[in-house]
Design an enzyme around this catalytic site. Structure first.
Site, PDB file in Angstrom:
ATOM      1  N   GLY A  87       0.816  -1.206   0.000  1.00 16.07           N
ATOM      2  CA  GLY A  87       0.000   0.000   0.000  1.00 16.07           C
ATOM      3  C   GLY A  87       0.852   1.261   0.000  1.00 16.07           C
ATOM      4  O   GLY A  87       1.936   1.291  -0.589  1.00 16.07           O
ATOM      5  N   LEU A  88       0.361   2.313   0.671  1.00 17.70           N
ATOM      6  CA  LEU A  88       1.035   3.610   0.743  1.00 17.70           C
ATOM      7  C   LEU A  88       1.291   4.182  -0.646  1.00 17.70           C
ATOM      8  O   LEU A  88       2.349   4.738  -0.932  1.00 17.70           O
ATOM      9  CB  LEU A  88       2.352   3.499   1.522  1.00 17.70           C
ATOM     10  CG  LEU A  88       2.233   3.089   2.986  1.00 17.70           C
ATOM     11  CD1 LEU A  88       3.615   2.936   3.614  1.00 17.70           C
ATOM     12  CD2 LEU A  88       1.412   4.097   3.773  1.00 17.70           C
ATOM     13  N   CYS A  89       0.305   4.033  -1.541  1.00 16.20           N
ATOM     14  CA  CYS A  89       0.437   4.571  -2.897  1.00 16.20           C
ATOM     15  C   CYS A  89      -0.842   5.303  -3.304  1.00 16.20           C
ATOM     16  O   CYS A  89      -1.294   5.203  -4.446  1.00 16.20           O
ATOM     17  CB  CYS A  89       0.784   3.470  -3.894  1.00 16.20           C
ATOM     18  SG  CYS A  89      -0.209   1.964  -3.757  1.00 16.20           S
ATOM     19  N   GLY A  90      -1.436   5.997  -2.343  1.00 16.14           N
ATOM     20  CA  GLY A  90      -2.617   6.795  -2.639  1.00 16.14           C
ATOM     21  C   GLY A  90      -3.808   5.943  -3.030  1.00 16.14           C
ATOM     22  O   GLY A  90      -4.069   4.895  -2.443  1.00 16.14           O
TER      23      GLY A  90
END
Length: 296
Positions: A87-90
């Site tokens: 994750g951590l990709c908007g």
């Protein structure tokens, strides 16, 4: 108002977070460069392969004879959804999942109600999302991005192609993020199988070439169509891979900026709290001094 110790702890915590997001942005930028080079090299190859296939044979007429062009009543559907492992990709992953849900609700609602819609989730995030929602899953391809290669993607493409030929699926769609630039990724929904016929405009604009066929034209087309389908899936995965790193780089850059703004606010709050504490201490000292003077 928070105490000085609490504000100091928050400043340290946000500062540490800012360092992490900055490092993640740099890592994403390094990975993006390699992924971008891969997709830029793949696009001309995939385009040229489709062009050769078009010149060898008019797909409009060949589709009726080729097993990958057989049109049937759509009762069973496979959707290949390409997401990421992390994750951590908007909104990168949520956009693909949203597109899949829209596709099912608008086009395959009857098939979904009958339990005849399966999802092939390439990427851990998509696999976990559809697994939690009890969506029938075709295969497990959650580790493809760990060591991304054509051979690993080919296995997934062949499963979809074999399922179509065997009649397990009547239609196969592909949903993925297309890489445009670092800040922009476009969600694409494409029909993989059956092979779509060319429009009249495409046929009119098609450039005819004169070839000497060895072996026969039919054998060449028969070998090129499966290869072209696998390349199409591999290209979608490469597009998604580049898009993921671009989205993560953008998200981490924004997170770093937000952390910087929050640090400014916290430091201002810290200074105000400290000033208020000093003022309170001075007032207490002055009040105590006046009280002593009055008692004498």
């Amino acid at each position: 108002m928070a105490s000085l110790k609490e504000v100091r702890n928050r400043i340290v915590s946000v500062g540490s977070t800012q360092q992490i997001t900055k490092a993640m942005k740099m890592v994403a930028a390094a990975k993006l460069r390699r992924a971008q080079d891969n997709i830029l090299r793949m696009r001309p190859y995939a385009s040229r392969l489709n062009s050769i296939l078009s010149n060898l044979s008019n797909v409009s007429s060949e589709a009726g004879e080729n097993v990958y062009g057989q049109k049937r009543e759509v009762q069973r559907v496979l959707i290949i959804a390409v997401t990421s492992d992390r994750g951590l990709c908007g909104a990168f992953n949520s956009n693909v999942m949203k597109a899949v849900n829209i596709l099912i609700n608008e086009r395959y609602s009857a098939q979904a109600a009958a339990g005849n819609v399966e999802v092939m989730a390439i990427g851990k995030k998509g696999h976990e999302y559809f697994l939690k929602r009890n969506m029938p899953l075709a295969g497990d391809y959650t580790t493809i991005f760990g060591n991304l290669s054509f051979e690993r993607v080919r296995v997934a493409a062949e499963q979809a192609m074999d399922g179509f030929v065997a009649g397990t699926y009547d239609q196969v769609d592909l949903v993925y993020n297309e890489f445009k630039n670092v800040a922009t990724q476009i969600v694409r929904t494409e029909q993989l199988l059956p092979i779509q016929e060319k429009t009249e405009e495409q046929v009119a604009n098609q450039v005819e070439s004169d070839y000497i066929f060895e072996p026969s034209k039919e054998e060449i087309v028969e070998q090129l169509i499966p290869k072209s389908l696998k390349i199409q899936v591999y290209k979608a995965v490469l597009e998604s891979n580049a898009s993921e790193h671009g989205a993560r780089m953008t998200a981490m850059d924004k997170a770093t900026e937000n952390a910087g703004e929050l640090l400014k606010e916290l430091k201002l709050t810290y200074n105000r709290t400290r000033q208020a504490a000093i003022t309170t201490e001075i007032l207490e000292i002055v009040g105590g001094a006046e009280a002593l003077a009055a008692s004498r």
